[in-house]
Design a protein around this motif. Structure first.
Motif, PDB file in Angstrom:
ATOM      1  N   HIS A   1      -9.249  -8.924   3.497  1.00 37.30           N
ATOM      2  CA  HIS A   1      -8.603  -7.777   2.860  1.00 37.30           C
ATOM      3  C   HIS A   1      -7.649  -8.266   1.778  1.00 37.30           C
ATOM      4  O   HIS A   1      -6.866  -9.190   2.004  1.00 37.30           O
ATOM      5  CB  HIS A   1      -7.845  -6.945   3.897  1.00 37.30           C
ATOM      6  CG  HIS A   1      -8.768  -6.142   4.739  1.00 37.30           C
ATOM      7  ND1 HIS A   1      -8.915  -4.787   4.610  1.00 37.30           N
ATOM      8  CD2 HIS A   1      -9.639  -6.510   5.714  1.00 37.30           C
ATOM      9  CE1 HIS A   1      -9.809  -4.364   5.465  1.00 37.30           C
ATOM     10  NE2 HIS A   1     -10.270  -5.386   6.150  1.00 37.30           N
TER      11      HIS A   1
ATOM     12  N   TRP B   1      -4.577  -7.190  -0.683  1.00 33.56           N
ATOM     13  CA  TRP B   1      -3.488  -6.255  -0.976  1.00 33.56           C
ATOM     14  C   TRP B   1      -2.940  -6.610  -2.348  1.00 33.56           C
ATOM     15  O   TRP B   1      -2.731  -7.788  -2.664  1.00 33.56           O
ATOM     16  CB  TRP B   1      -2.368  -6.397   0.050  1.00 33.56           C
ATOM     17  CG  TRP B   1      -2.655  -5.755   1.371  1.00 33.56           C
ATOM     18  CD1 TRP B   1      -3.701  -6.006   2.203  1.00 33.56           C
ATOM     19  CD2 TRP B   1      -1.851  -4.768   2.018  1.00 33.56           C
ATOM     20  NE1 TRP B   1      -3.597  -5.230   3.327  1.00 33.56           N
ATOM     21  CE2 TRP B   1      -2.470  -4.464   3.247  1.00 33.56           C
ATOM     22  CE3 TRP B   1      -0.660  -4.123   1.675  1.00 33.56           C
ATOM     23  CZ2 TRP B   1      -1.945  -3.538   4.126  1.00 33.56           C
ATOM     24  CZ3 TRP B   1      -0.137  -3.207   2.557  1.00 33.56           C
ATOM     25  CH2 TRP B   1      -0.782  -2.912   3.771  1.00 33.56           C
TER      26      TRP B   1
ATOM     27  N   ILE C   1       1.049   3.425  -0.321  1.00 37.98           N
ATOM     28  CA  ILE C   1       0.120   2.429   0.210  1.00 37.98           C
ATOM     29  C   ILE C   1      -1.247   3.103   0.196  1.00 37.98           C
ATOM     30  O   ILE C   1      -1.504   4.024   0.972  1.00 37.98           O
ATOM     31  CB  ILE C   1       0.536   1.977   1.623  1.00 37.98           C
ATOM     32  CG1 ILE C   1       1.943   1.358   1.561  1.00 37.98           C
ATOM     33  CG2 ILE C   1      -0.484   0.990   2.182  1.00 37.98           C
ATOM     34  CD1 ILE C   1       2.563   1.096   2.911  1.00 37.98           C
TER      35      ILE C   1
ATOM     36  N   THR D   1      -6.263  -2.605  -0.632  1.00 43.76           N
ATOM     37  CA  THR D   1      -5.032  -1.837  -0.552  1.00 43.76           C
ATOM     38  C   THR D   1      -4.181  -2.084  -1.783  1.00 43.76           C
ATOM     39  O   THR D   1      -3.991  -3.229  -2.188  1.00 43.76           O
ATOM     40  CB  THR D   1      -4.226  -2.230   0.709  1.00 43.76           C
ATOM     41  OG1 THR D   1      -5.059  -2.074   1.868  1.00 43.76           O
ATOM     42  CG2 THR D   1      -2.976  -1.380   0.868  1.00 43.76           C
TER      43      THR D   1
ATOM     44  N   ASN E   1      -5.324   3.168   0.404  1.00 44.32           N
ATOM     45  CA  ASN E   1      -6.567   2.590   0.881  1.00 44.32           C
ATOM     46  C   ASN E   1      -7.593   2.810  -0.238  1.00 44.32           C
ATOM     47  O   ASN E   1      -8.129   3.906  -0.388  1.00 44.32           O
ATOM     48  CB  ASN E   1      -7.009   3.262   2.181  1.00 44.32           C
ATOM     49  CG  ASN E   1      -8.320   2.718   2.699  1.00 44.32           C
ATOM     50  OD1 ASN E   1      -9.210   2.339   1.946  1.00 44.32           O
ATOM     51  ND2 ASN E   1      -8.455   2.701   4.010  1.00 44.32           N
TER      52      ASN E   1
END
Length: 175
Positions: free
Chosen positions: A98, A100, A162, A134, A164
């Motif tokens: 993932h 960010w 935040i 993210t 998605n």
């Protein structure tokens, strides 16, 4: 691009155990920024192909589930193309990790201004945010007591969202 630091073990800039890249340089200069030492574009160290390989190799550890890119400002004109190239390489080597991305830019503005065929800074920002999992967007606002909240997880003021990104993409019709 220049960078301030690489964090090989990070549990504070996203969910799970991750690594973080703090890019150097920011034009926003948000009052109360926790990372004001990253504002100067001539500070930090030079981002090289060797540094990039080192960062990508650190991500190879099985316990690393997240890669965070923050700053400074990763999506400013001076950094965005190198950041986009890094994100593309991470996606190539580690499609299940993932990513960010923290930015002072507004996600909606990036989508609106970047949704063109023109290859400009807004398009590079657009490509970057749509390539991560993210995005934490918006400028940190300590001076507005209605927005500042030190207890928010992964953000510093309530104007920061935040997002998605993959959920956004799934629910959005692009023209």
């Amino acid at each position: 691009m220049r960078y301030a630091k690489l964090r090989e073990m990070d549990i504070s800039n996203g969910e799970g155990i991750g690594i973080s890249l703090f890019v150097q340089g920011c034009h926003f200069h948000c009052p109360g920024c926790f990372n004001s030492e990253t504002w100067d574009f001539s500070g930090g160290k030079q981002w090289t192909d060797e540094t990039k390989r080192e960062f990508i190799n650190i991500a190879n550890k099985s316990y690393i589930t997240r890669i965070s890119i923050l700053g400074g400002e990763p999506l400013c004109d001076e950094n965005v193309r190198d950041v986009l190239a890094l994100i593309q390489d991470i996606r190539l080597y580690y499609p299940d990790k993932h990513i960010w991305l923290y930015t002072g830019y507004d996600f909606d503005e990036i989508i609106k201004k970047g949704n063109t065929k023109e290859h400009n800074y807004w398009r590079a920002r657009y490509d970057a945010v749509l390539s991560v999992n993210t995005v934490v967007d918006g400028k940190f606002q300590i001076e507005n007591q209605d927005l500042y909240n030190e207890k928010i997880t992964f953000a510093g003021s309530t104007n920061q969202r935040i997002i998605n990104v993959q959920e956004f993409v799934k629910n959005t019709v692009f023209m």
